[in-house]
Design a protein around this motif. Sequence first.
Motif, mmCIF file in Angstrom:
data_model
loop_
_atom_site.group_PDB
_atom_site.id
_atom_site.type_symbol
_atom_site.label_atom_id
_atom_site.label_comp_id
_atom_site.label_asym_id
_atom_site.label_seq_id
_atom_site.Cartn_x
_atom_site.Cartn_y
_atom_site.Cartn_z
ATOM 1 N N ALA A 1 0.855 -1.181 0.000
ATOM 2 C CA ALA A 1 0.000 0.000 0.000
ATOM 3 C C ALA A 1 0.892 1.232 0.000
ATOM 4 C CB ALA A 1 -0.933 -0.001 1.203
ATOM 5 N N ARG A 2 0.370 2.328 -0.567
ATOM 6 C CA ARG A 2 1.181 3.533 -0.691
ATOM 7 C C ARG A 2 0.301 4.759 -0.556
ATOM 8 N NH1 ARG A 2 3.141 6.380 -5.591
ATOM 9 N NH2 ARG A 2 4.967 7.621 -5.009
ATOM 10 N N LEU A 3 0.817 5.763 0.150
ATOM 11 C CA LEU A 3 0.124 7.041 0.216
ATOM 12 C C LEU A 3 1.132 8.169 0.074
ATOM 13 C CD1 LEU A 3 0.195 8.789 3.213
ATOM 14 C CD2 LEU A 3 -0.740 6.604 3.939
ATOM 15 N N VAL A 4 0.664 9.251 -0.544
ATOM 16 C CA VAL A 4 1.469 10.447 -0.741
ATOM 17 C C VAL A 4 0.650 11.636 -0.271
ATOM 18 C CG1 VAL A 4 2.614 11.947 -2.411
ATOM 19 C CG2 VAL A 4 2.733 9.459 -2.686
ATOM 20 N N ALA A 5 1.246 12.491 0.563
ATOM 21 C CA ALA A 5 0.594 13.705 1.047
ATOM 22 C C ALA A 5 1.392 14.910 0.581
ATOM 23 C CB ALA A 5 0.495 13.695 2.566
ATOM 24 N N VAL A 6 0.702 15.937 0.070
ATOM 25 C CA VAL A 6 1.372 17.156 -0.398
ATOM 26 C C VAL A 6 0.579 18.369 0.072
ATOM 27 C CG1 VAL A 6 2.358 16.022 -2.436
ATOM 28 C CG2 VAL A 6 0.136 17.147 -2.603
ATOM 29 N N ALA A 7 1.272 19.473 0.293
ATOM 30 C CA ALA A 7 0.599 20.727 0.615
ATOM 31 C C ALA A 7 -0.227 21.164 -0.598
ATOM 32 C CB ALA A 7 1.622 21.793 0.990
ATOM 33 N N ASP A 8 -1.474 21.617 -0.345
ATOM 34 C CA ASP A 8 -2.354 21.955 -1.462
ATOM 35 C C ASP A 8 -2.286 23.423 -1.865
ATOM 36 O OD1 ASP A 8 -3.716 23.271 0.536
ATOM 37 O OD2 ASP A 8 -5.501 22.005 0.466
ATOM 38 N N GLY A 9 -1.424 24.223 -1.212
ATOM 39 C CA GLY A 9 -1.292 25.626 -1.556
ATOM 40 C C GLY A 9 -2.352 26.518 -0.964
ATOM 41 N N GLY B 1 -3.265 26.081 2.483
ATOM 42 C CA GLY B 1 -3.193 25.842 3.911
ATOM 43 C C GLY B 1 -3.617 24.456 4.329
ATOM 44 N N GLY B 2 -3.929 23.600 3.378
ATOM 45 C CA GLY B 2 -4.346 22.236 3.684
ATOM 46 C C GLY B 2 -3.392 21.219 3.102
ATOM 47 N N THR B 3 -3.790 19.956 3.155
ATOM 48 C CA THR B 3 -2.969 18.852 2.660
ATOM 49 C C THR B 3 -3.806 17.968 1.754
ATOM 50 O OG1 THR B 3 -1.578 18.854 4.643
ATOM 51 C CG2 THR B 3 -1.583 16.849 3.339
ATOM 52 N N GLY C 1 -9.485 20.519 10.818
ATOM 53 C CA GLY C 1 -9.541 21.953 10.641
ATOM 54 C C GLY C 1 -8.225 22.677 10.805
ATOM 55 N N ASP C 2 -7.128 21.957 11.024
ATOM 56 C CA ASP C 2 -5.830 22.613 11.201
ATOM 57 C C ASP C 2 -4.920 22.434 9.991
ATOM 58 O OD1 ASP C 2 -5.242 19.972 11.394
ATOM 59 O OD2 ASP C 2 -4.138 20.100 13.282
ATOM 60 N N GLY C 3 -5.485 21.989 8.888
ATOM 61 C CA GLY C 3 -4.704 21.824 7.672
ATOM 62 C C GLY C 3 -4.099 20.464 7.485
ATOM 63 N N ALA C 4 -4.263 19.578 8.443
ATOM 64 C CA ALA C 4 -3.708 18.233 8.333
ATOM 65 C C ALA C 4 -4.707 17.296 7.671
ATOM 66 C CB ALA C 4 -3.325 17.689 9.704
ATOM 67 N N ALA C 5 -4.204 16.372 6.865
ATOM 68 C CA ALA C 5 -5.021 15.301 6.327
ATOM 69 C C ALA C 5 -4.964 14.118 7.291
ATOM 70 C CB ALA C 5 -4.520 14.888 4.949
ATOM 71 N N CYS C 6 -6.039 13.347 7.293
ATOM 72 C CA CYS C 6 -6.124 12.170 8.161
ATOM 73 C C CYS C 6 -6.359 10.931 7.314
ATOM 74 C CB CYS C 6 -7.265 12.311 9.165
ATOM 75 S SG CYS C 6 -7.010 13.571 10.421
ATOM 76 N N GLY D 1 6.010 20.877 3.634
ATOM 77 C CA GLY D 1 4.935 21.659 4.204
ATOM 78 C C GLY D 1 3.641 20.923 4.450
ATOM 79 N N ALA D 2 3.543 19.646 4.075
ATOM 80 C CA ALA D 2 2.311 18.885 4.288
ATOM 81 C C ALA D 2 2.207 18.432 5.743
ATOM 82 C CB ALA D 2 2.266 17.689 3.356
ATOM 83 N N ARG D 3 0.968 18.183 6.166
ATOM 84 C CA ARG D 3 0.704 17.711 7.527
ATOM 85 C C ARG D 3 -0.221 16.501 7.445
ATOM 86 N NH1 ARG D 3 1.328 21.700 11.533
ATOM 87 N NH2 ARG D 3 -0.595 21.107 12.604
ATOM 88 N N LEU D 4 0.196 15.409 8.049
ATOM 89 C CA LEU D 4 -0.548 14.159 7.909
ATOM 90 C C LEU D 4 -0.615 13.426 9.240
ATOM 91 C CD1 LEU D 4 -1.886 12.018 6.003
ATOM 92 C CD2 LEU D 4 0.393 11.003 5.772
ATOM 93 N N ARG D 5 -1.799 12.903 9.532
ATOM 94 C CA ARG D 5 -1.982 11.990 10.665
ATOM 95 C C ARG D 5 -2.434 10.647 10.117
ATOM 96 N NH1 ARG D 5 -5.047 16.471 12.378
ATOM 97 N NH2 ARG D 5 -4.104 17.722 14.021
ATOM 98 N N VAL D 6 -1.784 9.581 10.568
ATOM 99 C CA VAL D 6 -2.158 8.230 10.150
ATOM 100 C C VAL D 6 -2.437 7.397 11.396
ATOM 101 C CG1 VAL D 6 -1.456 6.150 8.921
ATOM 102 C CG2 VAL D 6 -0.759 8.389 8.054
ATOM 103 N N GLY D 7 -3.600 6.771 11.416
ATOM 104 C CA GLY D 7 -3.973 5.857 12.491
ATOM 105 C C GLY D 7 -4.516 4.580 11.881
#
Length: 272
Positions: free
Chosen positions: A16-24, A26-28, A48-53, A78-84
């Motif tokens: 499995a693979r995931l890629v997170a990038v800043a969206d320009g 303030g989000g991801t 709501g803080d710009g991080a993707a989950c 610059g991306a923000r990511l949470r993984v659970g």
Amino acid sequence: MTGTSTAPGTAVRAAARLVAVADGRGGTALPVLAGDGPLALRRTRATGDGAACVTVVGAMSAPLGGDHIALTASIGPGARLRVGSAAATLALPGRSAEPAHYAVRLTVADGATLHWLPEPLISAHGSDLRMTTTVELAPTARLVLREEQILGRSGEPPGRLTSRLTVHRAGRPLLDQELSYGPGAPGWDGGAVLGGHRAAGQLLVVDPAFDHEPVPPRLLGDTAVITPLAGPAALVSAVATDGLRLRRMLDEASDEASLSPMPGRCPVRTPA
């Protein structure tokens, strides 16, 4: 390549693979979110803080003996990511006498933040799992990584579990450790390792702010300790009688040591 290879009576090979990038804005964004077999990746509501989950959902029983599973995550500048994960990972014996392999590889670019907070790994009786987690951090990357191992289900002895965590920052080693538990692992249940406890875990926090205000070493209760690393990082290590107590200890250690992660939590339910 992301995909699954199976045949009746054979082991699973899945990636499995995931890629997170800043969206320009303030989000991801998540331009790549792909998983098959036992690894289904689901985007959940951000806080709501710009991080993707992202939540890892177990789509089938794994890892079993002989399985080879890989999960790769790349977090761009610059991306923000949470993984659970939606539930604990349960290592089980399989038809093959070979050990199962589960490899996680994380890459975090400059200015990016990753919170890698899966649910515990449970080593069931008769299983044999080799778990590796490899992290590559850019100089200004931030990381919060939690690992929890539960040795055996209720009332049963554990299987064999070997877990290695390797972290590099700016191309230099920050942490490299390997732990082995269960049948065939010398001294794993002695006083110098688990001392009869059946849950072990750690919380690693890497933050460039620690260059100016390092976390001092100290005991946190009877079975937990915080250790500053040779870099802007701190490691909390703990053992406990069960998984619930272990999670509580790691959370309390994080609060007491001011190792605060990004505020908010990712919900498990996927958005409609």
